[in-house]
Design an enzyme around this catalytic site. Structure first.
Site, mmCIF file in Angstrom:
data_model
loop_
_atom_site.group_PDB
_atom_site.id
_atom_site.type_symbol
_atom_site.label_atom_id
_atom_site.label_comp_id
_atom_site.label_asym_id
_atom_site.label_seq_id
_atom_site.Cartn_x
_atom_site.Cartn_y
_atom_site.Cartn_z
ATOM 1 N N LYS A 71 0.730 -1.220 0.124
ATOM 2 C CA LYS A 71 -0.211 -0.137 0.192
ATOM 3 C C LYS A 71 0.956 0.872 -0.298
ATOM 4 O O LYS A 71 1.646 1.053 0.773
ATOM 5 C CB LYS A 71 -1.216 -0.373 1.160
ATOM 6 C CG LYS A 71 -1.759 0.833 0.938
ATOM 7 C CD LYS A 71 -2.969 0.586 2.632
ATOM 8 C CE LYS A 71 -4.029 1.925 2.527
ATOM 9 N NZ LYS A 71 -4.705 1.879 3.788
ATOM 10 N N SER A 146 -10.034 2.301 2.834
ATOM 11 C CA SER A 146 -8.332 2.726 2.149
ATOM 12 C C SER A 146 -7.804 1.911 1.267
ATOM 13 O O SER A 146 -7.284 2.313 0.651
ATOM 14 C CB SER A 146 -8.071 3.934 2.836
ATOM 15 O OG SER A 146 -7.172 2.901 3.253
ATOM 16 N N SER A 170 -10.088 -0.418 7.234
ATOM 17 C CA SER A 170 -9.403 -0.586 5.640
ATOM 18 C C SER A 170 -9.066 -1.814 5.286
ATOM 19 O O SER A 170 -8.650 -1.271 4.172
ATOM 20 C CB SER A 170 -8.475 0.870 6.046
ATOM 21 O OG SER A 170 -8.842 1.969 5.867
#
Ligand code: GLN
Length: 470
Positions: A71, A146, A170
């Site tokens: 990420k 997210s 997330s």
């Protein structure tokens, strides 16, 4: 060729020399090139660098030769870490996050920076300065957030596994919306050193994988004490795969009555019913429990998360890091104000303002201090539930499947309320996992939660669920 093949199976193939790490990286790069224009799961990837690592891969290591996507808020030496924000557009990391160096030490190849909501603030993947990510199950829908790119990339078979971060859901929520497994370990299990801070008392790195076996395999290499993160735990790390298929016979699993709500979509209720039936068929006992403060968790979370974010994001001032506005006057503070106004997106600014407000002298007691007291009550509900004799808790991940990309009928507050089932685990620091359920339509996961540091038990029940649906 290897799309959607699990880490465990790929590892076998690598060891048996049916494939080489170079071929595997090339195949991922090919899938990224082919699918990224439609999905936008990756902000960038560096195939050359990954091929260099592949040429030196050591297959005797637990993750030898396996590519893992990272990420965009987790630092990889020499690569950009943008947090999908304009603010960090040109920032290149001078060091590896501990999670990334642990992956490298286990032989893995970090490959690709996944798209996300800016600074991990969001639930849909729409708050990215690099454009929205689309859900591979239905490109007209969001993948959740997210960790939107990490979930979409694994679901689409662009990469076998990815790291995400989970401050209020997330990892679990996009996993549920995309049909992959999302694990958020206990707070402190994985070092946060090198994870760009959003809300430090809630943030935890987690994994997105195509199956539970892979979650156990990855977690094994990621855990352990780290002197660089004072909140990282000294607890010994068990072998998470040892008893993974030991089943749930005799286990008592609590279903909070507050989680069986008429507000849940029928798909979510069906998923929950299917999970209960599957666990009971495997010999577990499902019993009703109560988490009396469940309703207040979202309010507490958003006050605490925004307060911590307002403090953590104060470092982006246009002087030391990232974006600097070019047209500034000599007025005091103008450089800070303009750089932050231009560098941050709308949601990040909303949260900084909210967080600054709840921490301000006149309102601290009314909001921040009260939110902390509610946090303690939410955590106590879990302690009491586990003390009453349940070993795990079952619940939904989100109240509904992935919404449409262009749904415009939701206010920020309504969007925040969608986090109702995921934020409690972060407030209490508990480990939790989202497991896909069999669906004819859109993917929907169910969530399991365990007491602190009981990831092995959590993974065992998750593997049982997954197995019973194969
Ligand atoms: N949706 C939540 C938020 O917007 C969770 C985000 C996260 O876990 N990073 O804050």
């Amino acid at each position: 060729m290897f799309a959607k093949t699990s880490l465990s199976v790929l590892r076998r193939k690598l060891i048996d020399r049916q494939i080489s790490p170079t071929e595997l990286v090339q195949e991922c790069a090919r899938r990224m090139q082919e699918l990224n224009p439609a999905l936008n799961a990756f902000i960038s990837w560096d195939t050359e660098r990954a091929l260099q690592a592949a040429a030196q891969a050591d297959m005797s290591l637990p993750l030898g030769g396996l590519p893992i996507a990272i990420k965009d808020n987790i630092c990889c030496l020499g690569e950009p870490v943008r947090c999908a924000s304009r603010m960090l557009d040109n920032f290149v990391t001078p060091y590896d996050a501990t999670s990334v160096s642990n992956l490298r030490a286990a032989g893995a190849i970090p490959f690709g920076r996944t798209n996300m909501d800016e600074f991990a603030m969001g639930s849909a993947g729409k708050n990215s300065a690099y454009g929205v990510t689309r859900n591979p199950a239905d490109e007209e829908r969001v993948p959740g957030g997210s960790s939107s790119g990490s979930a979409a990339a694994v679901a689409a078979g662009m990469i076998p596994a990815a790291l995400g971060s989970d401050t209020g859901g997330s990892v679990r929520q996009p996993a549920s919306h995309c049909g992959v497994v999302g694990l958020k370990p206990t707070y402190g299990r994985i070092s946060r050193y090198g994870l760009v801070a959003f809300a430090s008392s809630l943030d935890q790195i987690g994994t997105l994988t195509s199956c539970v076996d892979d979650a156990a395999l990855l977690l094994q290499s990621l855990c352990g004490h780290d002197a660089m993160d004072s909140t990282s735990s000294l607890k010994p790390v068990p072998n998470f795969s040892a008893d993974l298929h030991g089943g749930v016979r005799g286990m008592r699993i609590g279903l909070p009555k507050e989680y069986v709500s008429s507000g849940n979509a029928s798909e979510v209720q069906n998923a929950l019913n299917a999970a209960m039936a599957a666990l009971e068929a495997q010999g577990a006992e499902i019993c009703e429990i109560s988490l009396p403060h469940a309703e207040a968790a979202v309010a507490s979370y958003y006050i605490i998360a925004c307060a911590e974010a307002s403090s953590n994001l104060a470092r982006y001032d246009g002087v030391r890091y990232g974006y600097r506005a070019s047209e500034v006057s000599n007025a005091p503070g103008d450089l800070y104000a303009r750089s932050r106004t231009e560098g941050f997106g709308e949601e990040v600014k909303r949260r900084i303002i909210l967080g600054t407000y709840v921490l301000s002298g006149g309102y601290y007691d009314a909001y921040y201090a009260r939110a902390q007291r509610v946090r303690a009550l939410v955590a106590r509900d879990f302690t009491q539930a586990f003390e009453s004799g349940v070993q795990l808790i079952l619940g939904p991940v989100a109240p509904a499947p992935a919404p449409k990309l262009h749904a415009t009928d939701m206010t920020p507050l309504q969007i925040y309320l969608e986090d109702i089932y995921t934020v409690p685990a972060n407030l209490a620091g508990l480990p939790a996992i989202s497991v896909p359920t069999p669906q004819s339509g859109l993917p929907v996961g169910v969530q399991l939660l365990a007491p602190h540091f009981e990831e092995a038990r959590l993974l065992r029940a998750a593997a049982t669920l997954e197995q019973s649906w194969k």
